[in-house]
Design an enzyme around this catalytic site. Structure first.
Site, mmCIF file in Angstrom:
data_model
loop_
_atom_site.group_PDB
_atom_site.id
_atom_site.type_symbol
_atom_site.label_atom_id
_atom_site.label_comp_id
_atom_site.label_asym_id
_atom_site.label_seq_id
_atom_site.Cartn_x
_atom_site.Cartn_y
_atom_site.Cartn_z
ATOM 1 N N GLU A 75 -50.016 15.798 -27.162
ATOM 2 C CA GLU A 75 -50.296 15.555 -28.574
ATOM 3 C C GLU A 75 -49.059 15.746 -29.440
ATOM 4 O O GLU A 75 -48.823 14.991 -30.368
ATOM 5 C CB GLU A 75 -51.423 16.472 -29.055
ATOM 6 C CG GLU A 75 -52.771 16.192 -28.420
ATOM 7 C CD GLU A 75 -53.245 14.767 -28.666
ATOM 8 O OE1 GLU A 75 -52.755 14.113 -29.602
ATOM 9 O OE2 GLU A 75 -54.102 14.296 -27.904
ATOM 10 N N TYR A 158 -54.448 17.267 -37.372
ATOM 11 C CA TYR A 158 -54.759 16.329 -36.300
ATOM 12 C C TYR A 158 -54.646 16.990 -34.923
ATOM 13 O O TYR A 158 -55.566 16.892 -34.102
ATOM 14 C CB TYR A 158 -53.850 15.093 -36.347
ATOM 15 C CG TYR A 158 -53.909 14.388 -35.013
ATOM 16 C CD1 TYR A 158 -55.006 13.626 -34.667
ATOM 17 C CD2 TYR A 158 -52.911 14.583 -34.057
ATOM 18 C CE1 TYR A 158 -55.116 13.040 -33.420
ATOM 19 C CE2 TYR A 158 -53.006 14.003 -32.808
ATOM 20 C CZ TYR A 158 -54.104 13.241 -32.493
ATOM 21 O OH TYR A 158 -54.213 12.693 -31.257
ATOM 22 N N ASP A 176 -56.564 10.520 -36.726
ATOM 23 C CA ASP A 176 -55.182 10.064 -36.629
ATOM 24 C C ASP A 176 -55.075 8.684 -37.290
ATOM 25 O O ASP A 176 -56.034 8.181 -37.858
ATOM 26 C CB ASP A 176 -54.748 9.990 -35.157
ATOM 27 C CG ASP A 176 -55.319 8.775 -34.479
ATOM 28 O OD1 ASP A 176 -56.477 8.432 -34.797
ATOM 29 O OD2 ASP A 176 -54.632 8.160 -33.662
#
Length: 337
Positions: A75, A158, A176
């Site tokens: 991520e 996020y 996102d």
DNA sequence: AATGCGGGGAC
DNA sequence: GTCCCAGCATT
């Protein structure tokens, strides 16, 4: 490590949903049947989830055996770097530093070299700090708590939601750029979401996240994947979209982006960021230190800094890198930290 | 709410 | 050339 990957929990979003079950999500309509649907799923959910089951990319951080740390690393790398460039870097990274403790023990210079050209190298330093925090304060286990995740360096709204959803299969609102675009088109009928994420948009997205935790995790990744593969920003493939029949943007005839003139396009050539990138590239390729003159010349693209339209740019770039901890001054020049 | 922050590939 | 990409931290 994480044990609840539950990727194979599956099938909760499969099959047909009886209207009776759809209207009574408080009870268990068919306790004898594991394939029964949750009651809050609409045709929109079914369309997206079924599409995902068929078209999802086999990305390594989505595999059931991927650790929460592996998910977190992916991520952070994916923050503004496309999947195709992240995947090989992620594989090498995870092989070299499989755990937070391993990364925490690494030299920052080696971390920055491994980061290579993923961009925004401050993320690499933050990820290492993040690993150190997890090792020291969380027993080497990526936290599951939202507040604890948000307290980690480089982890924002996020990323915290993504880790909770994809690593721990928790119900989270993952918003996102892909999800925002898909929901903006399908529900609001706009080509692109507004530049800033507002409260109303967040609440609307939350209302669409299924109640069941595992299904919510699949919904989040499915919408994201739809945005990445079909509902793309540039040339959307609407004929391939599983929810083309209920898309407000398509129904409205693909109206133009209302914010088109307002979006600022970040330049590259002749910017401080380009100069910083050139300095970092030079430092990555050097074991020891480089002189200030060598770095300023590199920052100018091989020319004399005085020849630039902004002669102060090379020195400004170098100073800012030192401020960011991406370069350190030593006797005779500068090197990676 | 607005900026700064990499780098590369698609168009 | 422009635009975009699984955003974050700072102001």
């Amino acid at each position: 490590m994480r044990s609840n990957t539950a990727q194979e929990h599956g099938r909760t979003d499969h099959g047909t949903l009886s209207l009776a079950a759809a209207r009574h999500n408080t009870g268990v309509p068919f306790p004898h049947c594991q394939d029964v649907e949750r009651g809050d799923l609409t045709p929109l959910h079914h369309g997206v989830l079924a599409w995902y089951r068929e078209h999802a990319r086999d990305l390594p951080w989505r595999r059931p055996d991927a650790s929460a740390w592996a998910v977190l690393v992916s991520e952070v790398m994916l923050q503004q770097t496309p999947v195709v460039r992240v995947e090989p870097a992620w594989r090498a990274w995870m092989e070299r530093w499989p755990t937070p403790a391993a990364l925490a023990a690494a030299e920052p210079a080696e971390v920055l070299r491994a980061w290579d050209r993923l961009g925004y190298p401050r993320r690499a330093l933050r990820l290492r700090e993040c690993a150190a925090t997890i090792a020291a304060r969380h027993g080497g286990v990526v936290p599951e708590d939202e507040a604890e995740l948000l307290a980690l360096p480089g982890v924002g709204e996020y990323t915290a939601a993504a880790v909770r959803a994809f690593a721990y299969r928790r119900r989270a609102v993952v918003l996102d750029t892909n999800v925002r675009r898909v929901l903006g088109r399908v529900a609001d009928g706009v080509a692109l979401p507004p530049p800033s994420l507002g409260r109303a948009e967040r609440e609307r997205a939350a209302a669409l996240v299924p109640e069941d935790a595992e299904t919510s995790a699949r919904w989040n990744v499915a919408v994201m994947e739809l945005g990445a593969l079909v509902c793309t920003a540039r040339s959307p493939r609407c004929p391939e979209c599983p929810v083309q029949g209920r898309c407000a943007w398509l129904a409205a005839g693909h109206p133009e982006d209302a914010h088109a003139g307002r979006r600022r396009t970040q330049g590259w050539h002749g910017t401080d960021r380009q100069a910083r990138g050139r300095i970092m590239a030079a430092l990555r390729d050097t074991e020891g230190a480089l002189t200030q003159e060598e770095l300023l010349t590199a920052a100018a693209g091989g020319a004399a800094p005085e020849a630039l339209d902004d002669p102060a740019r090379p020195a400004r770039a170098l100073t800012s890198l030192v401020t960011d901890g991406l370069a350190v001054e030593v006797e005779g020049g500068y090197r990676l930290p």
